[in-house]
Enzyme design. Structure first.
Site, PDB file in Angstrom:
ATOM      1  N   ASP A 230      33.676 -22.197 -12.903  1.00 34.25           N
ATOM      2  CA  ASP A 230      33.345 -22.596 -14.273  1.00 34.25           C
ATOM      3  C   ASP A 230      34.554 -23.257 -14.938  1.00 34.25           C
ATOM      4  OD1 ASP A 230      31.493 -22.990 -16.229  1.00 34.25           O
ATOM      5  OD2 ASP A 230      31.592 -20.972 -17.075  1.00 34.25           O
TER       6      ASP A 230
ATOM      7  N   HIS B 157      22.195 -23.610 -18.698  1.00 37.65           N
ATOM      8  CA  HIS B 157      23.192 -22.828 -19.460  1.00 37.65           C
ATOM      9  C   HIS B 157      22.350 -21.905 -20.342  1.00 37.65           C
ATOM     10  CE1 HIS B 157      26.494 -21.857 -22.170  1.00 37.65           C
ATOM     11  NE2 HIS B 157      25.798 -22.314 -23.178  1.00 37.65           N
TER      12      HIS B 157
ATOM     13  N   LEU C 151      35.518 -31.651 -14.345  1.00 38.10           N
ATOM     14  CA  LEU C 151      36.816 -32.158 -13.911  1.00 38.10           C
ATOM     15  C   LEU C 151      37.469 -33.069 -14.946  1.00 38.10           C
ATOM     16  CD1 LEU C 151      36.238 -32.802 -10.106  1.00 38.10           C
ATOM     17  CD2 LEU C 151      36.773 -30.693 -11.318  1.00 38.10           C
TER      18      LEU C 151
ATOM     19  N   HIS D 144      26.668 -19.169 -15.031  1.00 36.43           N
ATOM     20  CA  HIS D 144      27.588 -18.189 -15.655  1.00 36.43           C
ATOM     21  C   HIS D 144      26.881 -17.084 -16.449  1.00 36.43           C
ATOM     22  CE1 HIS D 144      28.441 -21.848 -18.500  1.00 36.43           C
ATOM     23  NE2 HIS D 144      27.310 -21.298 -18.840  1.00 36.43           N
TER      24      HIS D 144
END
Lengths: 424, 311
Positions: A307, A181, A65, A234
């Site tokens: 994402d 990740h 954010l 992701h």
């Protein structure tokens, strides 16, 4: 607070399988009732839901954010606006801010900033390593007690195998999972695109596609060693998804998510050096995109996440290799996902489930359901109304959408957070 | 003639007929240059800015000479003298240059795609003078012109490009141009210096230099940048020279009339042996430099005309 009655909507609760046209009554921030036809209480605000779908407020399992530390890109307030416009009511927020979320006070601060926005519940990730520096594990016990949902170093892979082993092992003691990740750092260093003819043609340093599967394979092995739980963020390649599918079949605590760019776009989107399509992981070949679509349909992928990685013009108006990776994703999460329903590759139920109850369950959140007596976090959308995604016209601050110019179907008509209409 | 775009960012978007027309025009400028005449009317009143973010002697000089022979006002800006070293962004620089109403902007930059980015923001016609590992279109055109002058055509020739293909913008532009014009292109080098997916361009890949050079009409050696060695792509210069340096013994397997080319500057004793580089019966390296000026005159001329017609 006045009651709200949403009438004549197709109400879908993916978790229970409920799917019927009816009314939904919101009273005191809760879902008082939903059924075929409810009487209209005196003084109720009535929202016509005809030809719309009412589903649980979306649960976004992964977003940055910008706050604290990168307010020029996005603030919690601006992200909350974008989330509301996108039908999102709960966001799992990555820890790699400045300062990183490696202290219990920061976990609490983020959660209360979400509450203060009145629009979103912020479910903070805790840092997997102190300062997200990839050196030593963070205080999982204290962070968990403060409300951290899982542990991750955000956009950065937990590189050394020894460190990942310790993280998985220690987190297990607190019933927490590590969110990785998945990208082998020594193969990814300096890369700007997926290795192959396109990167070569554009003269861009490549990241071999196997950098993802290699990390996934290693971490699955470490899950077996430690008994810990890993969630891969992701995921974008068929090879990695095959490994995850096989690990799940063996009953290991392995799960994963993906984001709209990886099932909607392929590497041709970076043509003409379009930096808005520079993402991490980089966009892949069409075959990998198809593998992601298949893994969404067969359940290998547990969640579709935004994402959201806000970037401002100065981060992106650079030569491709120098531009910051990342795309804005909050406002487009629902519409791009619905495109898979329109093309017939996902059922509406599967698509909505991947955006609501499945991420909620995976991250241990009390959200993503429509239940009598439950919090009224709701999203009402018109599935057949179309709009065009345009950078510069998106809600919120971040405009770096990789979907610029794309026509989509699925317009959010209203979003309710704890019974309060925050959009529409 | 005019080009389909107002910039020359690469060979990628050129049609074979554009390439042929550019080469024909360049050929006429080559003759003009040899006659000692100039045509200062072509770009009279036009401003050409050489914007070099990376060191270059020959390319910058070549563009400068080309511009001056056609009558343009030429200004050289290099990174050490510009405000870029003070932290000004590429786009700030673009805005500044735009305000100066320059007509032709020749750009060299270490980042792939930088000229494309500038081209979006300036009114001038942008000419890519080399961007990162992406393209160096005028080099490919001058190489093609040199080859065509000796062999009469590009079609059907076997051309071996040797050395550091992975990091070479010269290699990319040459491959795109030569394949488009019907040449058989081979790339020769150690696997660490061959970029991923290069076969999809229509080239054949060789790791044994003798095999790669066999019966070739043209042998191009590329500059091996020393940072590739520190990056561990190859173990040492002497190992590279032994297996991939262009020397008389390796050249012997090419056609007897095979030409030797190099985009310069040369690392003698690394990618090319002095004996080969200086063999005037085989080496056309100096002619490449001469053709460079002619090709750049042609490019400047055509882009200026394209801009006029668009205006």
């Amino acid at each position: 607070m006045r009651d709200t009655l949403i009438t004549g909507a197709r109400i879908i609760d993916p978790a229970s399988g409920h799917d019927a046209i009816g009314d939904c009554l919101i009273r005191g921030g809760m879902i008082a009732d939903f059924a075929g036809a409810l009487g209209r209480p005196a003084d109720a605000m009535v929202v016509d839901g005809t030809e719309c779908i009412l589903c649980p407020g979306l649960v976004d399992g992964r977003a940055s954010l910008g706050e604290p530390g990168f307010e020029y890109r996005e603030t919690i307030a601006s992200a909350a606006l974008a989330a509301s416009a996108g039908g999102i009511t709960t966001i799992a927020v990555l820890p790699d801010n400045a300062p990183p979320t490696d202290d219990p006070a920061l976990v609490r601060a983020l959660a209360s900033a979400g509450e203060a926005s009145g629009r979103i519940t912020i479910a903070p990730y805790g840092a997997a390593t102190r300062g997200c520096r990839g050196e030593s594990i963070a205080e999982y016990g204290l962070l968990r007690a403060a409300g951290a949902i899982a542990f991750s170093d955000g956009a950065r892979a937990i590189g050394p195998a020894g460190l990942m082993r310790r993280a998985l092992s220690y987190a297990r003691g607190f019933g927490a999972m590590i969110v990785q990740h998945p990208e082998e750092p020594s193969l990814a260093a300096g890369g700007a695109a997926t290795s192959g003819a396109r990167a070569t043609l554009m003269g861009l340093p490549g990241i071999p596609v196997c950098a993802e599967a290699m990390m996934v394979a290693r971490d699955i092995t470490l899950v077996e060693l430690t008994g810990g739980a890993v969630h891969f963020a992701h995921v974008s390649t068929g090879a990695a998804l095959d490994l995850i599918r096989a690990a799940k079949a063996r009953g290991l605590a392995v799960s994963c998510d993906t984001a709209p760019p990886y099932f909607d776009l392929n590497e041709t989107a970076i043509g003409d050096f379009r930096t808005y399509a520079k993402l991490s992981p980089p966009l892949r070949s069409e075959n990998d995109r198809l593998a992601v679509v298949a893994a969404l349909a067969d359940g290998t992928i547990d969640a579709i996440v935004s994402d959201h990685q806000p970037r401002d013009a100065d981060d992106k108006r650079l030569p491709f290799a120098e531009a910051a990776p990342g795309g804005a994703g909050l406002a487009t999460l629902l519409a791009i996902t619905l495109a898979q329903v329109q093309s017939g590759t996902l059922t509406l139920h599967t698509a909505l489930s991947l955006l609501t109850d499945r991420p909620a369950r995976r991250f241990g959140l009390d959200a993503g359901r429509i239940v009598k007596g439950g919090t009224a976090d709701l999203c009402l959308f018109a599935p057949e109304r179309s709009w065009r995604i345009e950078a510069g016209k998106l809600p919120g601050k971040a405009q770096n959408t990789p979907f610029d110019g794309r026509a989509v179907e699925g317009v959010v008509i209203g979003t309710w957070k704890a019974g309060v209409r925050v959009f529409g | 003639m005019r080009l389909p775009t107002r910039h020359l960012l690469g060979i990628e978007n050129l049609h074979p007929r554009d390439i042929s027309a550019l080469l024909d025009l360049a050929e006429s400028y080559a003759l003009l240059n040899r006659s000692g005449k100039t045509r200062r009317d072509v770009l009279r009143g036009r401003t050409l800015i050489n914007l070099f973010f990376e060191d270059s002697t020959r390319t910058r000089t070549s563009f400068e000479l080309a511009g001056k022979r056609l009558g343009a006002d030429v200004i050289n800006m290099s990174v050490s003298t510009s405000s870029v070293s003070k932290g000004e962004t590429l786009l700030d620089t673009a805005a500044t240059l735009n305000a100066m109403n320059c007509d032709l902007l020749v750009v060299r930059h270490k980042a792939s795609g930088a000229p494309a980015l500038l081209a979006q923001k300036v009114d001038a016609a942008v000419i890519n003078a080399g961007d990162g590992m992406h393209e160096h279109p005028t080099q490919a055109l001058l190489d093609a012109l040199t080859i065509r002058r000796h062999k009469g055509t590009l079609e059907g020739l076997t051309i071996a490009i040797c050395g550091d293909i992975a990091h070479s913008r010269v290699a990319r532009s040459n491959i795109l141009l030569l394949i488009a014009m019907g040449s058989q292109v081979r790339v020769v080098g150690p696997p660490t210096l061959i970029p991923s997916g290069i076969e999809q361009f229509g080239v054949s890949v060789f790791h044994d230099m003798r095999e790669g050079l066999r019966d070739a009409d043209i042998v191009m050696a590329l500059r091996l940048q020393t940072e590739r060695m520190s990056g561990g792509m190859i173990p040492s210069a002497r190992e590279f020279f032994t297996f991939y340096g262009l020397d008389a013994a390796k050249l012997a397997v090419a056609k007897p009339d095979a030409l030797v080319m190099h985009p310069g500057p040369m690392n003698r004793g690394v990618e090319i042996d002095s004996q080969v580089a200086d063999d005037m019966t085989r080496s056309v390296i100096r002619e490449q430099v001469e053709m460079g000026v002619a090709v750049r005159m042609a490019v400047l001329d055509v882009l200026a005309r394209t801009a006029l017609r668009n205006a």
